[in-house]
Design a protein around this motif. Structure first.
Motif, PDB file in Angstrom:
ATOM      1  N   PHE A  22       0.828  -1.205   0.000  1.00  0.00           N
ATOM      2  CA  PHE A  22       0.000   0.000   0.000  1.00  0.00           C
ATOM      3  C   PHE A  22       0.861   1.252   0.000  1.00  0.00           C
ATOM      4  O   PHE A  22       0.618   2.196  -0.775  1.00  0.00           O
ATOM      5  CB  PHE A  22      -0.916   0.001   1.218  1.00  0.00           C
ATOM      6  N   LEU A  23       1.888   1.287   0.843  1.00  0.00           N
ATOM      7  CA  LEU A  23       2.747   2.473   0.926  1.00  0.00           C
ATOM      8  C   LEU A  23       3.516   2.686  -0.371  1.00  0.00           C
ATOM      9  O   LEU A  23       3.677   3.819  -0.835  1.00  0.00           O
ATOM     10  CB  LEU A  23       3.708   2.329   2.108  1.00  0.00           C
ATOM     11  N   ARG A  24       3.976   1.581  -0.970  1.00  0.00           N
ATOM     12  CA  ARG A  24       4.726   1.691  -2.218  1.00  0.00           C
ATOM     13  C   ARG A  24       3.836   2.210  -3.346  1.00  0.00           C
ATOM     14  O   ARG A  24       4.227   3.090  -4.120  1.00  0.00           O
ATOM     15  CB  ARG A  24       5.314   0.322  -2.579  1.00  0.00           C
ATOM     16  N   ALA A  25       2.606   1.671  -3.441  1.00  0.00           N
ATOM     17  CA  ALA A  25       1.681   2.107  -4.488  1.00  0.00           C
ATOM     18  C   ALA A  25       1.226   3.551  -4.259  1.00  0.00           C
ATOM     19  O   ALA A  25       1.041   4.314  -5.212  1.00  0.00           O
ATOM     20  CB  ALA A  25       0.473   1.173  -4.537  1.00  0.00           C
ATOM     21  N   SER A  26       1.050   3.929  -3.006  1.00  0.00           N
ATOM     22  CA  SER A  26       0.550   5.269  -2.694  1.00  0.00           C
ATOM     23  C   SER A  26       1.587   6.353  -2.969  1.00  0.00           C
ATOM     24  O   SER A  26       1.236   7.506  -3.260  1.00  0.00           O
ATOM     25  CB  SER A  26       0.121   5.347  -1.226  1.00  0.00           C
ATOM     26  N   PHE A 168      -4.288  12.921  -0.684  1.00  0.00           N
ATOM     27  CA  PHE A 168      -4.886  11.634  -0.310  1.00  0.00           C
ATOM     28  C   PHE A 168      -6.245  11.444  -0.971  1.00  0.00           C
ATOM     29  O   PHE A 168      -6.551  10.361  -1.481  1.00  0.00           O
ATOM     30  CB  PHE A 168      -5.021  11.557   1.210  1.00  0.00           C
ATOM     31  N   SER A 169      -7.060  12.486  -0.991  1.00  0.00           N
ATOM     32  CA  SER A 169      -8.391  12.361  -1.590  1.00  0.00           C
ATOM     33  C   SER A 169      -8.287  12.115  -3.089  1.00  0.00           C
ATOM     34  O   SER A 169      -9.052  11.328  -3.657  1.00  0.00           O
ATOM     35  CB  SER A 169      -9.226  13.616  -1.312  1.00  0.00           C
ATOM     36  N   ALA A 170      -7.335  12.794  -3.741  1.00  0.00           N
ATOM     37  CA  ALA A 170      -7.142  12.567  -5.176  1.00  0.00           C
ATOM     38  C   ALA A 170      -6.682  11.132  -5.435  1.00  0.00           C
ATOM     39  O   ALA A 170      -7.128  10.485  -6.397  1.00  0.00           O
ATOM     40  CB  ALA A 170      -6.119  13.559  -5.723  1.00  0.00           C
ATOM     41  N   LEU A 171      -5.796  10.634  -4.578  1.00  0.00           N
ATOM     42  CA  LEU A 171      -5.292   9.265  -4.728  1.00  0.00           C
ATOM     43  C   LEU A 171      -6.417   8.254  -4.585  1.00  0.00           C
ATOM     44  O   LEU A 171      -6.562   7.336  -5.406  1.00  0.00           O
ATOM     45  CB  LEU A 171      -4.204   9.007  -3.679  1.00  0.00           C
ATOM     46  N   MET A 172      -7.248   8.418  -3.560  1.00  0.00           N
ATOM     47  CA  MET A 172      -8.336   7.466  -3.323  1.00  0.00           C
ATOM     48  C   MET A 172      -9.442   7.585  -4.366  1.00  0.00           C
ATOM     49  O   MET A 172     -10.127   6.605  -4.685  1.00  0.00           O
ATOM     50  CB  MET A 172      -8.930   7.684  -1.923  1.00  0.00           C
ATOM     51  N   ARG A 173      -9.608   8.769  -4.907  1.00  0.00           N
ATOM     52  CA  ARG A 173     -10.629   8.959  -5.942  1.00  0.00           C
ATOM     53  C   ARG A 173     -10.182   8.348  -7.267  1.00  0.00           C
ATOM     54  O   ARG A 173     -10.968   7.731  -7.974  1.00  0.00           O
ATOM     55  CB  ARG A 173     -10.931  10.449  -6.105  1.00  0.00           C
ATOM     56  N   ASN A 174      -8.906   8.507  -7.588  1.00  0.00           N
ATOM     57  CA  ASN A 174      -8.395   8.028  -8.871  1.00  0.00           C
ATOM     58  C   ASN A 174      -7.955   6.568  -8.843  1.00  0.00           C
ATOM     59  O   ASN A 174      -7.915   5.915  -9.884  1.00  0.00           O
ATOM     60  CB  ASN A 174      -7.220   8.908  -9.323  1.00  0.00           C
ATOM     61  N   GLN A 175      -7.598   6.084  -7.675  1.00  0.00           N
ATOM     62  CA  GLN A 175      -7.148   4.699  -7.543  1.00  0.00           C
ATOM     63  C   GLN A 175      -7.866   4.041  -6.362  1.00  0.00           C
ATOM     64  O   GLN A 175      -7.252   3.688  -5.357  1.00  0.00           O
ATOM     65  CB  GLN A 175      -5.632   4.636  -7.353  1.00  0.00           C
ATOM     66  N   GLY A 452       4.496  -8.206 -13.783  1.00  0.00           N
ATOM     67  CA  GLY A 452       4.707  -8.804 -12.471  1.00  0.00           C
ATOM     68  C   GLY A 452       3.476  -9.439 -11.867  1.00  0.00           C
ATOM     69  O   GLY A 452       3.488  -9.822 -10.691  1.00  0.00           O
ATOM     70  N   LEU A 453       2.406  -9.575 -12.646  1.00  0.00           N
ATOM     71  CA  LEU A 453       1.152 -10.133 -12.144  1.00  0.00           C
ATOM     72  C   LEU A 453       1.010 -11.599 -12.523  1.00  0.00           C
ATOM     73  O   LEU A 453       1.392 -12.010 -13.619  1.00  0.00           O
ATOM     74  CB  LEU A 453      -0.041  -9.346 -12.706  1.00  0.00           C
ATOM     75  N   PHE A 454       0.418 -12.366 -11.624  1.00  0.00           N
ATOM     76  CA  PHE A 454       0.107 -13.766 -11.886  1.00  0.00           C
ATOM     77  C   PHE A 454      -1.336 -14.040 -11.468  1.00  0.00           C
ATOM     78  O   PHE A 454      -1.935 -13.306 -10.696  1.00  0.00           O
ATOM     79  CB  PHE A 454       1.054 -14.687 -11.108  1.00  0.00           C
ATOM     80  N   LEU A 455      -1.882 -15.116 -12.005  1.00  0.00           N
ATOM     81  CA  LEU A 455      -3.240 -15.583 -11.701  1.00  0.00           C
ATOM     82  C   LEU A 455      -4.273 -14.548 -12.155  1.00  0.00           C
ATOM     83  O   LEU A 455      -4.137 -13.957 -13.219  1.00  0.00           O
ATOM     84  CB  LEU A 455      -3.367 -15.938 -10.218  1.00  0.00           C
ATOM     85  N   HIS A 456      -5.317 -14.337 -11.344  1.00  0.00           N
ATOM     86  CA  HIS A 456      -6.422 -13.463 -11.755  1.00  0.00           C
ATOM     87  C   HIS A 456      -7.061 -12.863 -10.515  1.00  0.00           C
ATOM     88  O   HIS A 456      -6.550 -13.009  -9.419  1.00  0.00           O
ATOM     89  CB  HIS A 456      -7.458 -14.264 -12.561  1.00  0.00           C
ATOM     90  N   GLY A 457      -8.177 -12.168 -10.708  1.00  0.00           N
ATOM     91  CA  GLY A 457      -8.914 -11.646  -9.562  1.00  0.00           C
ATOM     92  C   GLY A 457      -8.641 -10.193  -9.225  1.00  0.00           C
ATOM     93  O   GLY A 457      -9.133  -9.701  -8.206  1.00  0.00           O
ATOM     94  N   LEU A 458      -7.879  -9.477 -10.060  1.00  0.00           N
ATOM     95  CA  LEU A 458      -7.700  -8.048  -9.804  1.00  0.00           C
ATOM     96  C   LEU A 458      -9.042  -7.320  -9.916  1.00  0.00           C
ATOM     97  O   LEU A 458      -9.907  -7.744 -10.694  1.00  0.00           O
ATOM     98  CB  LEU A 458      -6.730  -7.441 -10.809  1.00  0.00           C
ATOM     99  N   PRO A 459      -9.240  -6.240  -9.168  1.00  0.00           N
ATOM    100  CA  PRO A 459     -10.462  -5.444  -9.374  1.00  0.00           C
ATOM    101  C   PRO A 459     -10.600  -5.109 -10.848  1.00  0.00           C
ATOM    102  O   PRO A 459      -9.633  -4.712 -11.503  1.00  0.00           O
ATOM    103  CB  PRO A 459     -10.195  -4.189  -8.522  1.00  0.00           C
ATOM    104  N   ARG A 460     -11.807  -5.271 -11.376  1.00  0.00           N
ATOM    105  CA  ARG A 460     -11.988  -5.173 -12.819  1.00  0.00           C
ATOM    106  C   ARG A 460     -11.574  -3.808 -13.372  1.00  0.00           C
ATOM    107  O   ARG A 460     -11.123  -3.704 -14.520  1.00  0.00           O
ATOM    108  CB  ARG A 460     -13.447  -5.453 -13.178  1.00  0.00           C
ATOM    109  N   ALA A 461     -11.682  -2.764 -12.565  1.00  0.00           N
ATOM    110  CA  ALA A 461     -11.345  -1.423 -13.029  1.00  0.00           C
ATOM    111  C   ALA A 461      -9.875  -1.289 -13.402  1.00  0.00           C
ATOM    112  O   ALA A 461      -9.513  -0.451 -14.241  1.00  0.00           O
ATOM    113  CB  ALA A 461     -11.701  -0.392 -11.961  1.00  0.00           C
ATOM    114  N   ILE A 462      -9.017  -2.109 -12.805  1.00  0.00           N
ATOM    115  CA  ILE A 462      -7.580  -2.006 -13.100  1.00  0.00           C
ATOM    116  C   ILE A 462      -7.031  -3.296 -13.690  1.00  0.00           C
ATOM    117  O   ILE A 462      -5.822  -3.391 -13.929  1.00  0.00           O
ATOM    118  CB  ILE A 462      -6.777  -1.648 -11.824  1.00  0.00           C
ATOM    119  N   ALA A 463      -7.888  -4.261 -13.927  1.00  0.00           N
ATOM    120  CA  ALA A 463      -7.423  -5.557 -14.434  1.00  0.00           C
ATOM    121  C   ALA A 463      -6.908  -5.414 -15.866  1.00  0.00           C
ATOM    122  O   ALA A 463      -7.537  -4.759 -16.697  1.00  0.00           O
ATOM    123  CB  ALA A 463      -8.545  -6.585 -14.380  1.00  0.00           C
TER     124      ALA A 463
END
Length: 533
Positions: A22-26, A168-175, A452-463
């Motif tokens: 979370f910290l790395r992505a944020s 923070f609000s922009a981050l949570m709204r956009n991601q 760097g992704l494997f398998l499936h199940g990411l939220p569809r908005a970013i899959a």
């Protein structure tokens, strides 16, 4: 130490160790030479500590603090393993998958790497939780201490969020998906959402297509026999008929089946896609609660007088076939096809003769495949289909190079192609009594190391497309095409149209000539290719 002190200590550990993703992505894209980046990151850490302090303190008392903190630490350690290895986000859809996982699937996911990770990430906090002595206080003093601690945590969350509110609000709204990296709050929240939805789900499904009926043919016709085959984890990019560099579907190519090469899945996991693809609602008006509480395509077909059956080689029909006939897979009768609680997909074709022989009306059989279910792709096909080598022969994908993973995955698709050709062969043997057809579509795709992704199940908005684009193939016998007056050239012209799981419900109704107000002609793939009269 007071129990609040232990909660605070564990919360600090949780924020710093379990929330690195979370910290790395944020903070991605921010310059660490800038002071505001350090302020932003520091505020996030404080907010994480305070947030988990609130969560833990709301659920624990002195007598329960150790077991509940232990459970939270172990859950977080397990969660971070899959987040780090496979890029998993623990949203409600993923948690629904976790909670519905059967024993065979779970056993494939328990590896020595997982055990080592959980041991490493949980050893220190577990030692502290069980070694630190907790002080006893009177009820009123303990209550006051707890109220002060909760108030302080709440104030810390509010203060830190206000400090960095604009960013923070922009981050949570956009991601929005980033919130599902906050661990273990993500698991706790998503589990609560899933369980509350299950409690609220009505016992009786909302009826769909109450007016459904099979149209009376204008001239004598054979009844129809249709196999709807639901694939598992097969992505469009590795499907031979879609132009993949390897021909992974040679049998279907030889059958001259109609291949649709631009199909989008409703979700990125079975728990989402399976109910959605058999629903009249679909993705365009997506409402998970409404989909799960409504009748499916199969209920509409049954009401119209179609004989409907479901045979499963996976983890169940997710409510799609509730109240309808389910044909069990019998491992004892499938010599050489089953081991370690799993069966190869050819087992789905065993025993169907008795179902067909007993039917004298239009019949639909849904076959739910195990397909390319990962990460143990090498277990999804017999040795004779080990065409592409070397293969990754372990469920711990990080131990394999990407090409060996792809080789095992492609071998599993080759086997799916074989099973589908055997299903067609079975249908051809029934043509003296039925007009036959087979429709195949995968439930979702799969990431095989891209980004760097494997398998499936990411939220569809970013899959990525690897998880959302799926193959779909139709094989219609000559008798079926003639009885429904379908123009084959017209159908092939539609093979590159942008389609989705939303088309399945209405296309099946159209192919079987089922009349109902639930039917939408514009979503019926073959509607424009059928002549009337």
């Amino acid at each position: 130490m007071a129990s609040e002190g232990l909660v605070l200590w564990v919360s600090v550990y949780v924020a710093l160790v379990y929330n690195s993703a979370f910290l790395r992505a944020s903070t991605a894209g921010r310059s660490w030479s800038a002071l505001d980046t350090w302020v932003f990151a520091g505020a996030l850490v404080v907010a994480l500590v305070a947030l988990h302090g609130l969560i833990f303190s709301a659920a624990v008392a002195r007598w329960s603090v150790r077991p509940l903190l232990t459970a939270s630490v172990l859950v977080a350690a397990f969660a971070t393993f899959y987040m780090q290895r496979y890029g998993v986000y623990y949203d409600p859809s993923m948690l629904r998958n976790v909670l519905r996982t059967d024993t065979a699937e779970a056993s494939e996911l328990i590896t020595w790497s997982l055990i080592a990770h959980v041991s490493l990430y949980s050893a220190v906090p577990l030692w502290a939780i069980w070694r630190i002595r907790l002080t006893k206080n009177s009820f009123w003093r303990a209550t006051l201490r707890r109220l002060v601690f909760v108030a302080a945590c709440a104030a810390a969350v509010v203060a830190t969020v206000l400090l960095i509110f604009q960013d923070f609000s922009a981050l949570m709204r956009n991601q929005k998906e980033l919130r599902y990296l906050i661990t273990p709050a993500n698991v706790i929240y998503s589990t609560a959402r899933v369980l509350s939805a299950d409690v609220e789900k009505p016992k009786v499904r909302r009826p769909v297509g109450m007016d459904a009926r099979l149209a009376a043919p204008m001239s004598p016709q054979k009844p129809k026999l249709v196999f709807i085959v639901v694939g598992e984890t097969v992505r469009a990019g590795n499907w031979g008929l879609n132009g993949y560099e390897r021909q992974t579907s040679p049998n279907l190519q030889a059958l001259n089946a109609v291949n649709f090469d631009n199909v989008t899945a409703c979700g990125t996991d079975t728990e989402t896609s399976l109910p959605c693809m058999f629903s009249a609602i679909g993705r365009r008006d997506y409402d998970e609660a409404r989909i799960r509480s409504s009748e499916s395509l199969l209920h509409v077909l049954s009401r119209a007088g179609v004989s409907v059956h479901w045979k499963d080689n996976q983890s169940g029909c997710k409510g799609v076939c509730d109240g309808l006939n389910e044909i069990p897979v019998e491992p004892s009768a499938a010599a050489g096809m089953c081991s370690e609680g799993r069966c190869l997909d050819e087992v789905l074709l065993q025993g169907l003769e008795s179902v067909v022989d007993a039917s004298d009306t239009t019949t639909v059989v849904v076959l739910h495949m195990l397909g390319n279910h990962g990460p143990a792709y090498f277990k999804r096909y017999p040795p004779s289909f080990r065409r592409f080598e070397p293969t990754c022969d372990t469920g711990e994908l990080r131990k394999c190079d990407r090409q060996s993973i792809v080789n095992a995955y492609d071998n599993a698709i080759l086997y799916t192609d074989h099973v589908l050709s055997q299903a067609v062969a079975f249908l051809k043997h029934q043509e003296s009594r039925f007009d036959t057809a087979m429709l195949y579509v995968s439930d979702h795709g799969e990431s095989l190391g891209e980004k760097g992704l494997f398998l499936h199940g990411l939220p569809r908005a970013i899959a990525p497309e690897e998880q959302t684009k799926v193959p779909m193939v139709w094989w219609l016998s000559e008798g079926f095409m003639k009885s429904r007056m379908i123009n084959s050239d017209c159908l092939k012209e539609k093979s590159s149209d942008a389609l989705s799981h939303d088309n399945l419900f209405h296309s099946v109704l159209g192919l079987l000539d089922v009349s109902t107000q639930a039917y939408e002609q514009e979503l019926d793939i073959s509607a424009a290719c059928r002549r009337i009269g």
